[in-house]
Design an enzyme around this catalytic site. Structure first.
Site, PDB file in Angstrom:
ATOM      1  N   ASP A  54      -4.307   1.838   3.739  1.00  0.00           N
ATOM      2  CA  ASP A  54      -4.972   0.792   4.507  1.00  0.00           C
ATOM      3  C   ASP A  54      -4.712   1.002   6.004  1.00  0.00           C
ATOM      4  O   ASP A  54      -3.613   1.392   6.408  1.00  0.00           O
ATOM      5  CB  ASP A  54      -4.490  -0.596   4.080  1.00  0.00           C
ATOM      6  CG  ASP A  54      -5.108  -1.033   2.749  1.00  0.00           C
ATOM      7  OD1 ASP A  54      -5.850  -0.244   2.138  1.00  0.00           O
ATOM      8  OD2 ASP A  54      -4.830  -2.173   2.325  1.00  0.00           O
ATOM      9  N   ASP A 110       0.865  -1.176   0.000  1.00  0.00           N
ATOM     10  CA  ASP A 110       0.000   0.000   0.000  1.00  0.00           C
ATOM     11  C   ASP A 110       0.903   1.228   0.000  1.00  0.00           C
ATOM     12  O   ASP A 110       2.010   1.195   0.522  1.00  0.00           O
ATOM     13  CB  ASP A 110      -0.859   0.032   1.271  1.00  0.00           C
ATOM     14  CG  ASP A 110      -1.559  -1.297   1.528  1.00  0.00           C
ATOM     15  OD1 ASP A 110      -2.071  -1.881   0.560  1.00  0.00           O
ATOM     16  OD2 ASP A 110      -1.578  -1.737   2.695  1.00  0.00           O
ATOM     17  N   ARG A 132     -13.756   0.363  -2.177  1.00  0.00           N
ATOM     18  CA  ARG A 132     -13.160   0.614  -0.860  1.00  0.00           C
ATOM     19  C   ARG A 132     -12.914   2.102  -0.602  1.00  0.00           C
ATOM     20  O   ARG A 132     -11.771   2.532  -0.476  1.00  0.00           O
ATOM     21  CB  ARG A 132     -11.847  -0.154  -0.675  1.00  0.00           C
ATOM     22  CG  ARG A 132     -11.985  -1.647  -0.845  1.00  0.00           C
ATOM     23  CD  ARG A 132     -10.686  -2.368  -0.519  1.00  0.00           C
ATOM     24  NE  ARG A 132     -10.811  -3.807  -0.667  1.00  0.00           N
ATOM     25  CZ  ARG A 132      -9.826  -4.678  -0.549  1.00  0.00           C
ATOM     26  NH1 ARG A 132      -8.603  -4.252  -0.272  1.00  0.00           N
ATOM     27  NH2 ARG A 132     -10.026  -5.964  -0.672  1.00  0.00           N
TER      28      ARG A 132
END
Ligand code: CA
Ligand code: CA
Length: 427
Positions: free
Chosen positions: A249, A208, A301
């Protein structure tokens, strides 16, 4: 690519994306602290990052080796790290570029991997054996360079245009501020084939751009997150060879996080809050506030939530192309999303019930939403009612809490102008 054409379309809203102005106000950006009521990161001790740093704990970095050294110096002491220019992550310890081939283990090659684990011959079984082990060693070689840990009491702030390219910042401490940075293209040279992820299998990647792992009191403010134009990937076994994971995240029991005035764009799996359905370390944690962020050309998301009390308010969602879009708000196991005054611009024909997606949650609070669809004027939409009309079982409306830390709740009609002029670095 699409972004440029789409930015042009924003003039339909009477808005333009202007170049970032120079650093304003004459204040020292390294000494800025979070406001006393500004989201969950304001809870308990608040969030000050490295604002109290002594002169010897203030660093200015221009390359990976300097950033790594600054992060490792004087652990726990308040620390300010100013970033200038572009820091490339895929380099060796002397900052010389390393290609994906350079990170590869001698026993690994992609053609050999593709030949070995083709579902047509290997079957729908997770890869194992020498080639998979060589892939894992290759990935570890890259991770050693591109993943950098951020410890407690740290502020990292861009001075002027500042880019972290190909790097993953992994925040593991308490009290961290990340500001005015462009997080770009954290990519995995060695994606792993998972034949059991969806009916058709998936290529999954590790990195990420920003990863909060058991981190607390984190303020992520005025940054940009993107794949840096690295969007064209081949398909193998009929699936996209995905080299990216999340943009931001928040996992492993992270808690008390405020994410404000960021631009997140042109990415699929954007923000995961909680990465396991198992009630291990996340119950009662993952409390996150997202406000005044731009989610533009995002697949899914934005965010997807498990467990946490997550306040999602005054965000701008731009969906230019239904082909790239799955959903925005993901209602996961025991999630408690409190969505208020968000603004969506979506294409004509996109079903309103698709903005919310069921991931085994039971309730969603969503009020004050405005949706501009196609060329129509914005109109109030009850996201929960639209979801429930299109899906069963229905979600309830009571998430069991009301947000205690809110600095300024703007009406949804004001959100496009506020976010397009105010979100991102240099604002
Ligand atoms: Ca991830
Ligand atoms: Ca229903």
């Amino acid at each position: 690519m699409r972004w440029k054409a789409f930015a042009g379309c924003l003039t339909l809203l009477g808005l333009t994306l202007t170049a970032a102005p120079a650093q304003a106000h004459g204040r020292d950006p390294g000494r800025v602290v979070l406001g006393a009521h500004d989201g969950w990161a304001a809870a308990t001790t608040g969030t000050t990052g490295g604002a109290a740093a002594a002169p010897g704990d203030v660093h200015t970095v221009t390359k990976r080796s300097e950033l790594a050294a600054a992060l490792a110096a004087h652990p726990g002491a308040p620390k300010i790290i100013y970033v200038r220019g572009t820091i490339e992550g895929n380099v060796d310890d002397q900052d010389r570029p390393v290609s994906c081939e350079g990170f590869a283990d001698p026993a690994y090659s992609l053609p050999a991997y593709l030949a070995a684990y083709d579902p047509a011959t290997w079957g729908k079984v997770p890869p194992s054996g020498p080639l998979e082990e060589a892939r894992a060693r290759s990935q570890a070689n890259q991770a050693k360079q591109v993943v950098l840990d951020v410890g407690a009491n740290t502020t990292i702030v861009g001075l002027g245009p500042a880019t972290l390219h190909g790097l993953t910042l992994r925040v593991i401490g308490d009290n961290v501020i990340l500001e005015n940075l462009h997080f770009s293209d954290a990519h995995d040279c060695f994606p792993q084939w998972d034949p059991l992820d969806t009916a058709d299998g998936n290529w999954n990647s590790e990195y990420d751009n920003l990863d909060l792992v058991g981190a607390t009191h984190v303020w992520v403010d005025h940054n940009e997150f993107s794949d840096g134009g690295n969007v064209q990937q081949p398909s193998y076994y009929g699936r996209k060879y995905e080299v990216h994971d999340g943009l931001l995240d928040i996992v492993n029991g992270s808690d008390l996080v405020t994410v404000s005035y960021n631009r997140l764009r042109e990415h699929d799996k954007t923000m995961l809050i909680g990465n396991t359905d198992k009630p291990t370390y996340d119950v009662g944690k993952l409390r996150v506030t997202l406000h005044h962020n731009l989610f533009s050309d995002i697949g899914q998301r934005a965010p997807r939530v498990r467990y946490g009390q997550v306040h999602v308010y005054d965000n701008l969602y731009l969906v230019p192309d239904p082909a790239d879009y799955t959903y925005s708000l993901g209602v996961g196991v025991q999630s408690k999303i409190y969505a208020e005054n968000n603004f969506f611009r979506i294409p004509a024909g996109l079903p309103l019930g698709q903005l919310v997606h069921y991931w085994k949650g039971t309730a969603l609070h969503a009020t004050g939403t405005l949706v501009a669809q196609g060329n129509q004027w914005p109109r109030p939409v009850d996201l929960l009612a639209e979801y429930n009309a299109a899906n069963d079982p229905d979600l309830g409306s009571d998430v069991g809490w009301t947000p205690p830390f809110v600095e300024r709740l703007d009406p949804a009609w004001a959100v496009p102008a506020l976010v397009l002029t105010g979100a991102g670095p240099g604002r």
